[in-house]
Scaffold this motif. Structure first.
Motif, PDB file in Angstrom:
ATOM      1  N   SER A  58       0.931  -1.166  -0.088  1.00  0.00           N
ATOM      2  CA  SER A  58      -0.201  -0.041   0.056  1.00  0.00           C
ATOM      3  C   SER A  58       1.099   1.675   0.025  1.00  0.00           C
ATOM      4  CB  SER A  58      -0.544   0.198   1.255  1.00  0.00           C
ATOM      5  OG  SER A  58      -1.768   0.889   1.217  1.00  0.00           O
ATOM      6  N   TYR A  60       0.353   3.242   1.610  1.00  0.00           N
ATOM      7  CA  TYR A  60      -0.155   4.090   3.112  1.00  0.00           C
ATOM      8  C   TYR A  60       0.417   3.187   4.201  1.00  0.00           C
ATOM      9  CZ  TYR A  60      -3.989   6.763   0.415  1.00  0.00           C
ATOM     10  OH  TYR A  60      -4.724   7.843  -0.266  1.00  0.00           O
ATOM     11  N   THR A 297      -8.802   1.184   6.977  1.00  0.00           N
ATOM     12  CA  THR A 297      -9.809   1.356   5.823  1.00  0.00           C
ATOM     13  C   THR A 297     -10.162   2.462   4.958  1.00  0.00           C
ATOM     14  OG1 THR A 297      -9.054  -1.524   5.214  1.00  0.00           O
ATOM     15  CG2 THR A 297     -11.140  -0.488   4.231  1.00  0.00           C
ATOM     16  N   ILE A 300      -8.606   5.714   4.164  1.00  0.00           N
ATOM     17  CA  ILE A 300      -7.980   5.125   2.439  1.00  0.00           C
ATOM     18  C   ILE A 300      -9.560   5.683   1.490  1.00  0.00           C
ATOM     19  CG2 ILE A 300      -7.329   4.282   1.093  1.00  0.00           C
ATOM     20  CD1 ILE A 300      -6.202   2.473   2.519  1.00  0.00           C
ATOM     21  N   GLU A 301     -10.785   5.116   2.173  1.00  0.00           N
ATOM     22  CA  GLU A 301     -11.855   5.369   1.640  1.00  0.00           C
ATOM     23  C   GLU A 301     -12.355   6.848   1.452  1.00  0.00           C
ATOM     24  OE1 GLU A 301     -14.514   2.586   3.491  1.00  0.00           O
ATOM     25  OE2 GLU A 301     -13.938   1.024   2.316  1.00  0.00           O
ATOM     26  N   ILE A 303      -9.966   9.251   2.217  1.00  0.00           N
ATOM     27  CA  ILE A 303      -9.332  10.302   0.847  1.00  0.00           C
ATOM     28  C   ILE A 303     -10.021   9.754  -0.508  1.00  0.00           C
ATOM     29  CG2 ILE A 303      -7.086  10.017   0.175  1.00  0.00           C
ATOM     30  CD1 ILE A 303      -6.242   9.519   3.015  1.00  0.00           C
ATOM     31  N   GLU A 304     -10.355   8.854  -0.394  1.00  0.00           N
ATOM     32  CA  GLU A 304     -10.408   8.457  -2.545  1.00  0.00           C
ATOM     33  C   GLU A 304     -11.732   9.051  -2.427  1.00  0.00           C
ATOM     34  OE1 GLU A 304     -10.342   4.417  -2.826  1.00  0.00           O
ATOM     35  OE2 GLU A 304      -7.995   4.541  -2.842  1.00  0.00           O
ATOM     36  N   GLY A 305     -12.865  10.090  -1.776  1.00  0.00           N
ATOM     37  CA  GLY A 305     -13.693  10.197  -2.002  1.00  0.00           C
ATOM     38  C   GLY A 305     -15.196   9.535  -1.864  1.00  0.00           C
ATOM     39  N   LYS A 306     -15.340   8.198  -1.376  1.00  0.00           N
ATOM     40  CA  LYS A 306     -16.073   7.348  -1.477  1.00  0.00           C
ATOM     41  C   LYS A 306     -17.381   7.590  -0.083  1.00  0.00           C
ATOM     42  CE  LYS A 306     -13.427   3.379  -3.300  1.00  0.00           C
ATOM     43  NZ  LYS A 306     -12.581   1.756  -3.190  1.00  0.00           N
TER      44      LYS A 306
END
Length: 330
Positions: A58, A60, A297, A300-301, A303-306
């Motif tokens: 990863s 990260y 997790t 990260i979601e 950060i990814e705009g999910k």
């Protein structure tokens, strides 16, 4: 206090610098807990470490940090402040002093995802974070009350042991306990509702200090020999098994006969051993390992705009002497 806080912040930065080879270039997902002296939070660290091992490629890295002492509220705020200055990709915070931490986030207005873990911000500040990952603390208090009522159907005198005055998660559990016993929301104190009355001098506040928690229990048992129930809203006293054993030795006959009951929060190994020895009657446990494992997790979601649900609850384990060997989630 400021000196202690600065040392804690320095430790956080040092942890980032001393990361395993190759990790220095990775983006940091920070988990900041109330104190590194609390074994409950070490389970969050182990979850963070497991995620790290399972995701070696990863971009990260998961950083776990916090002040040395759970009583150092200012130190935790300083660590978060320093991490925001140094730069992290996202941050998950378990605020010891929720209003103070909320004020920091308002002042800094970081442009990275902020979430809470284990403990939340106060209601007015929840718009400052993207989601909360952890226990439904009000429900935890409800479950503790249900077990207490089952053990003592007629009620009795009770003392609640809380943590920091401004800890949102602990206060939510206390509210769940009182509301359930009273059968009415917004109950500030039990004064006979459902047959239960909080004794003078309680609740007691541990400030997350294990030694103080045990001393408070010992003092309460001595001052109130007819006490019917002691409720550890958090597991502080049980985190020091030898001291807790000495305290409960004072009242073992009463515990065995259920003349007095102890209902406690959390299910760490020493607490489960205490339960099996009859030094408590019920342990209502959180799942801190899962919190630490899932947090990277979730960050990260974000950060990814999910789309991420709010809140994200990790569930509870309800353990009694009968179910002690099978009650914990695997």
């Amino acid at each position: 206090m400021k000196h202690i806080a600065r040392l804690g912040a320095f430790a956080a930065v040092l942890a980032m610098v001393s990361a395993p080879a190759g990790a220095q270039d990775k983006k940091v997902l920070a988990i900041v807990v109330k104190g590194l002296d609390n074994p409950f939070f070490e389970q969050i660290n182990l979850g963070c470490q497991k995620w790290q091992k399972e995701n070696p490629s990863s971009e990260y890295t998961c950083l776990y940090t916090g002040p040395a002492s759970s009583a150092d509220e200012a130190g935790e705020v300083q660590i978060v402040d320093d991490l925001l200055t140094k730069g992290v990709a996202a941050i998950a915070i378990s605020p010891s002093n929720a209003p103070a931490m909320g004020n920091l986030i308002k002042r800094r207005a970081p442009d990275i995802p902020v979430m809470t873990i284990d403990a939340d911000f106060i209601d007015a500040d929840r718009g400052l974070r993207k989601t909360y990952l952890g226990t439904d603390n009000y429900l935890m208090g409800v479950k503790m009350a249900e077990h207490a009522a089952k053990l003592k159907p007629s009620g009795g005198t009770v003392c609640l042991q809380l943590g920091n005055v401004a800890a949102d998660n602990i206060n939510a559990r206390a509210a769940g306990f009182r509301d359930t016993i009273a059968g009415s929301k917004g109950t500030d104190r039990l004064t006979g509702q459902g047959g239960w009355t909080e004794i003078d001098g309680c609740p007691v506040f541990t400030n997350d200090q294990v030694d103080l928690a045990n001393q408070q229990m010992a003092d309460t048992f001595t001052a109130h020999p007819d006490l019917d129930a002691f409720i550890l809203i958090g597991g502080w006293a049980q985190f020091a098994p030898q001291a807790y054993a000495q305290v409960t030795d004072q009242v073992m006959d009463k515990l065995k006969s259920k003349e007095m009951i102890i209902v406690a929060g959390d299910t760490l190994p020493p607490q489960m051993e205490a339960l099996k020895q009859g030094r408590s009657h019920v342990q209502v446990g959180q799942r801190p390992f899962e919190m630490g494992y899932r947090a990277p997790t979730v960050m990260i979601e974000l950060i990814e705009g999910k789309q991420v649900a709010d809140p994200l609850y990790t569930g509870l384990d309800e353990c009694t002497l009968v179910t002690a060997g099978t009650c914990l989630a695997q």
